[in-house]
Design a protein around this motif. Structure first.
Motif, PDB file in Angstrom:
ATOM      1  N   LYS A   1       0.917  -1.305   0.083  1.00 41.91           N
ATOM      2  CA  LYS A   1       0.111  -0.056  -0.142  1.00 41.91           C
ATOM      3  C   LYS A   1       0.887   1.294  -0.038  1.00 41.91           C
ATOM      4  CE  LYS A   1      -2.395   1.706   3.562  1.00 41.91           C
ATOM      5  NZ  LYS A   1      -3.259   1.602   4.687  1.00 41.91           N
ATOM      6  N   PHE A   2       2.177   1.137   0.386  1.00 42.78           N
ATOM      7  CA  PHE A   2       3.116   2.309   0.368  1.00 42.78           C
ATOM      8  C   PHE A   2       3.924   2.310  -0.833  1.00 42.78           C
ATOM      9  CE2 PHE A   2       2.656   0.993   5.068  1.00 42.78           C
ATOM     10  CZ  PHE A   2       1.756   1.934   5.263  1.00 42.78           C
ATOM     11  N   GLY A   3       3.784   1.448  -1.779  1.00 40.97           N
ATOM     12  CA  GLY A   3       4.471   1.562  -3.017  1.00 40.97           C
ATOM     13  C   GLY A   3       5.757   0.261  -2.922  1.00 40.97           C
TER      14      GLY A   3
ATOM     15  N   THR B   1      17.618   1.649  19.699  1.00 44.15           N
ATOM     16  CA  THR B   1      16.571   1.319  18.682  1.00 44.15           C
ATOM     17  C   THR B   1      16.375   2.669  18.204  1.00 44.15           C
ATOM     18  OG1 THR B   1      14.958   1.202  20.187  1.00 44.15           O
ATOM     19  CG2 THR B   1      16.161  -0.911  19.556  1.00 44.15           C
ATOM     20  N   SER B   2      15.609   2.703  16.987  1.00 48.19           N
ATOM     21  CA  SER B   2      15.130   3.930  16.524  1.00 48.19           C
ATOM     22  C   SER B   2      13.911   3.472  15.721  1.00 48.19           C
ATOM     23  CB  SER B   2      16.157   4.548  15.476  1.00 48.19           C
ATOM     24  OG  SER B   2      16.434   3.652  14.685  1.00 48.19           O
ATOM     25  N   LEU B   3      13.175   4.469  15.446  1.00 53.81           N
ATOM     26  CA  LEU B   3      11.650   4.484  14.729  1.00 53.81           C
ATOM     27  C   LEU B   3      11.575   5.513  13.579  1.00 53.81           C
ATOM     28  CD1 LEU B   3      10.667   3.573  18.030  1.00 53.81           C
ATOM     29  CD2 LEU B   3       8.832   2.672  16.374  1.00 53.81           C
ATOM     30  N   VAL B   4      11.673   5.129  12.560  1.00 55.26           N
ATOM     31  CA  VAL B   4      11.717   5.942  11.154  1.00 55.26           C
ATOM     32  C   VAL B   4      10.275   5.989  10.671  1.00 55.26           C
ATOM     33  CG1 VAL B   4      12.841   6.761   9.255  1.00 55.26           C
ATOM     34  CG2 VAL B   4      14.183   5.394  10.842  1.00 55.26           C
ATOM     35  N   SER B   5       9.631   7.085  10.674  1.00 57.31           N
ATOM     36  CA  SER B   5       8.051   7.306  10.238  1.00 57.31           C
ATOM     37  C   SER B   5       8.024   8.365   9.123  1.00 57.31           C
ATOM     38  CB  SER B   5       7.080   7.576  11.591  1.00 57.31           C
ATOM     39  OG  SER B   5       7.504   6.757  12.425  1.00 57.31           O
ATOM     40  N   PHE B   6       7.318   7.982   8.033  1.00 59.86           N
ATOM     41  CA  PHE B   6       6.964   8.940   7.108  1.00 59.86           C
ATOM     42  C   PHE B   6       5.634   9.462   7.301  1.00 59.86           C
ATOM     43  CE2 PHE B   6       5.236  10.066   2.933  1.00 59.86           C
ATOM     44  CZ  PHE B   6       6.423  10.758   2.364  1.00 59.86           C
ATOM     45  N   THR B   7       5.466  10.740   7.630  1.00 55.37           N
ATOM     46  CA  THR B   7       4.222  11.670   8.223  1.00 55.37           C
ATOM     47  C   THR B   7       3.625  11.716   7.019  1.00 55.37           C
ATOM     48  OG1 THR B   7       5.363  13.594   8.121  1.00 55.37           O
ATOM     49  CG2 THR B   7       5.833  12.332  10.090  1.00 55.37           C
ATOM     50  N   GLU B   8       2.273  12.474   7.590  1.00 53.64           N
ATOM     51  CA  GLU B   8       1.201  12.799   6.649  1.00 53.64           C
ATOM     52  C   GLU B   8       1.816  14.090   6.022  1.00 53.64           C
ATOM     53  OE1 GLU B   8      -2.262  13.227   8.876  1.00 53.64           O
ATOM     54  OE2 GLU B   8      -2.755  10.872   9.220  1.00 53.64           O
TER      55      GLU B   8
ATOM     56  N   HIS C   1       1.030  -2.558   8.544  1.00 54.76           N
ATOM     57  CA  HIS C   1       0.540  -1.423   7.765  1.00 54.76           C
ATOM     58  C   HIS C   1      -0.497  -0.597   8.498  1.00 54.76           C
ATOM     59  CE1 HIS C   1      -3.654  -2.971   6.269  1.00 54.76           C
ATOM     60  NE2 HIS C   1      -2.937  -3.973   6.377  1.00 54.76           N
ATOM     61  N   GLU C   2      -1.242  -1.397   9.262  1.00 54.48           N
ATOM     62  CA  GLU C   2      -2.286  -0.351  10.048  1.00 54.48           C
ATOM     63  C   GLU C   2      -1.517   0.455  10.843  1.00 54.48           C
ATOM     64  OE1 GLU C   2      -3.899  -4.750   9.759  1.00 54.48           O
ATOM     65  OE2 GLU C   2      -1.905  -3.892   9.962  1.00 54.48           O
ATOM     66  N   LEU C   3      -0.353   0.370  11.141  1.00 56.04           N
ATOM     67  CA  LEU C   3       0.315   1.411  11.900  1.00 56.04           C
ATOM     68  C   LEU C   3       1.070   2.385  11.138  1.00 56.04           C
ATOM     69  CD1 LEU C   3       1.833  -0.716  14.924  1.00 56.04           C
ATOM     70  CD2 LEU C   3      -0.221   0.170  14.759  1.00 56.04           C
ATOM     71  N   GLY C   4       1.109   2.368   9.965  1.00 58.21           N
ATOM     72  CA  GLY C   4       1.663   3.611   8.905  1.00 58.21           C
ATOM     73  C   GLY C   4       2.817   2.880   8.594  1.00 58.21           C
TER      74      GLY C   4
ATOM     75  N   GLY D   1      -8.446  -0.756  19.513  1.00 58.46           N
ATOM     76  CA  GLY D   1      -7.360  -0.125  19.509  1.00 58.46           C
ATOM     77  C   GLY D   1      -6.280  -1.176  19.160  1.00 58.46           C
ATOM     78  N   LEU D   2      -5.340  -0.645  18.396  1.00 54.66           N
ATOM     79  CA  LEU D   2      -4.288  -1.501  17.702  1.00 54.66           C
ATOM     80  C   LEU D   2      -3.234  -1.621  18.765  1.00 54.66           C
ATOM     81  CD1 LEU D   2      -3.920  -0.254  13.956  1.00 54.66           C
ATOM     82  CD2 LEU D   2      -5.339  -2.145  15.063  1.00 54.66           C
ATOM     83  N   VAL D   3      -2.643  -2.984  18.844  1.00 55.79           N
ATOM     84  CA  VAL D   3      -1.316  -3.085  19.688  1.00 55.79           C
ATOM     85  C   VAL D   3      -0.348  -2.447  18.867  1.00 55.79           C
ATOM     86  CG1 VAL D   3      -0.078  -4.946  20.638  1.00 55.79           C
ATOM     87  CG2 VAL D   3      -2.563  -5.014  20.462  1.00 55.79           C
ATOM     88  N   ARG D   4       0.699  -1.625  19.889  1.00 54.43           N
ATOM     89  CA  ARG D   4       1.549  -1.010  19.704  1.00 54.43           C
ATOM     90  C   ARG D   4       2.828  -1.572  20.244  1.00 54.43           C
ATOM     91  NH1 ARG D   4       0.862   3.630  16.191  1.00 54.43           N
ATOM     92  NH2 ARG D   4      -1.343   4.266  15.853  1.00 54.43           N
ATOM     93  N   GLN D   5       3.406  -2.984  19.852  1.00 54.75           N
ATOM     94  CA  GLN D   5       4.372  -3.431  20.898  1.00 54.75           C
ATOM     95  C   GLN D   5       5.459  -3.951  19.842  1.00 54.75           C
ATOM     96  OE1 GLN D   5       2.941  -6.209  23.444  1.00 54.75           O
ATOM     97  NE2 GLN D   5       2.074  -4.690  25.022  1.00 54.75           N
TER      98      GLN D   5
END
Length: 279
Positions: A69-71, A129-136, A114-117, A178-182
């Motif tokens: 869904k993100f290409g 650790t790091s989290l890299v996110s593509f924002t809206e 994909h539900e978490l983006g 609510g989605l689990v974010r773990q």
């Protein structure tokens, strides 16, 4: 039922460290100590070389495909301390983002469900650790978790987004509770840690530390779960053991129980993974 195996020469010039099929099982990405990533199309017991991706300056440890869904997006991590995110365009794959906030080898990466983006989890020898996110807004954001494992992070894995027991408890029809974010991490401190997102702090905090291995944890992997009561997590280690950790939502306890998969293996166990049915 037949079990056909496709074997071919990738033309890598050094050891291969990872090989991952995309969501549809039509593209294969491989990575190697030669510093390159190679993309192949696989179909009908045949393979076709597509492209070699060269952007890292050291061995490439892992590759990970994002949800379609993100290409057509692929992430890679390397001994050079960087994570590259590649996207396929009309002229081939190109780097769309370089994550260079770590100070040592980045050993493991994993895309969130994909539900978490579009969120990429990374683990490094610098202990972070790091989290890299593509924002809206069309920008990339990085959240660093310092001191995840003081002596280095070797493995990362996202937990299923559907809560354990969601389909066996009254009122579970409304999954939107609510989605689990773990996620889980494994490190050179011999521990496995479970992290959960806090709405209060807007950050991930350690909620469980699972100790039992006698040497570096080499890999961790959550089993797929569609809302059944138990959550399973596998871990493997330099100590030659594979453990299955179980958390039972119906028991009313949040504790994790450990069971050895078998007697210790003859040598170091580097990887664990589950089938789509959770075996």
């Amino acid at each position: 039922m037949t079990n056909n195996t496709l074997q071919f020469d990738t033309q890598h010039e050094d050891m291969i460290h990872d090989a991952q099929l995309d969501y549809y099982g039509k593209r294969l990405a491989t990575c190697s100590s030669d510093g390159s990533i190679r993309i192949f199309e696989v179909s009908n017991q045949q393979q076709k070389f597509v492209e070699a991706l060269k952007g890292h300056t050291g061995p490439v440890w892992q590759v990970s495909w994002a949800h379609p869904k993100f290409g057509s997006v692929l992430a890679s991590c390397s001994y050079d301390g960087t994570v590259l995110i590649w996207k396929e365009t009309g002229s081939g794959f190109a780097v769309i983002h370089k994550h260079d906030k770590h100070q040592a080898s980045v050993n493991a990466i994993a895309w969130a469900s994909h539900e978490l983006g579009p969120v990429l989890l990374c683990g490094s020898s610098d202990g972070k650790t790091s989290l890299v996110s593509f924002t809206e807004t069309g920008t990339w954001e990085v959240q660093m978790i310092r001191s995840a494992h003081a002596t280095g992070v070797n493995a990362v894995s996202w937990a299923p987004v559907i809560a354990a027991g969601a389909f066996t408890q009254p009122g579970a029809e409304s999954q939107s509770a609510g989605l689990v974010r773990q996620f889980a991490t494994g490190g050179c401190d011999n521990n496995v840690k479970i992290w959960a997102y806090s709405e209060e702090t807007k950050a991930y905090d350690v909620v469980h530390t699972l100790d039992g291995h006698g040497d570096w944890v080499r890999d961790v992997a959550f089993a797929p779960n569609i809302g059944l009561p138990r959550t399973y997590l596998a871990s493997c280690s330099q100590d030659k053991n594979v453990y299955i950790w179980t958390q039972d939502a119906q028991s009313g306890s949040l504790d994790w129980k450990r069971q050895a998969l078998s007697e210790p293996f003859p040598d170091v166990v580097w990887r664990v993974s589950w089938s789509l049915s959770g075996n």
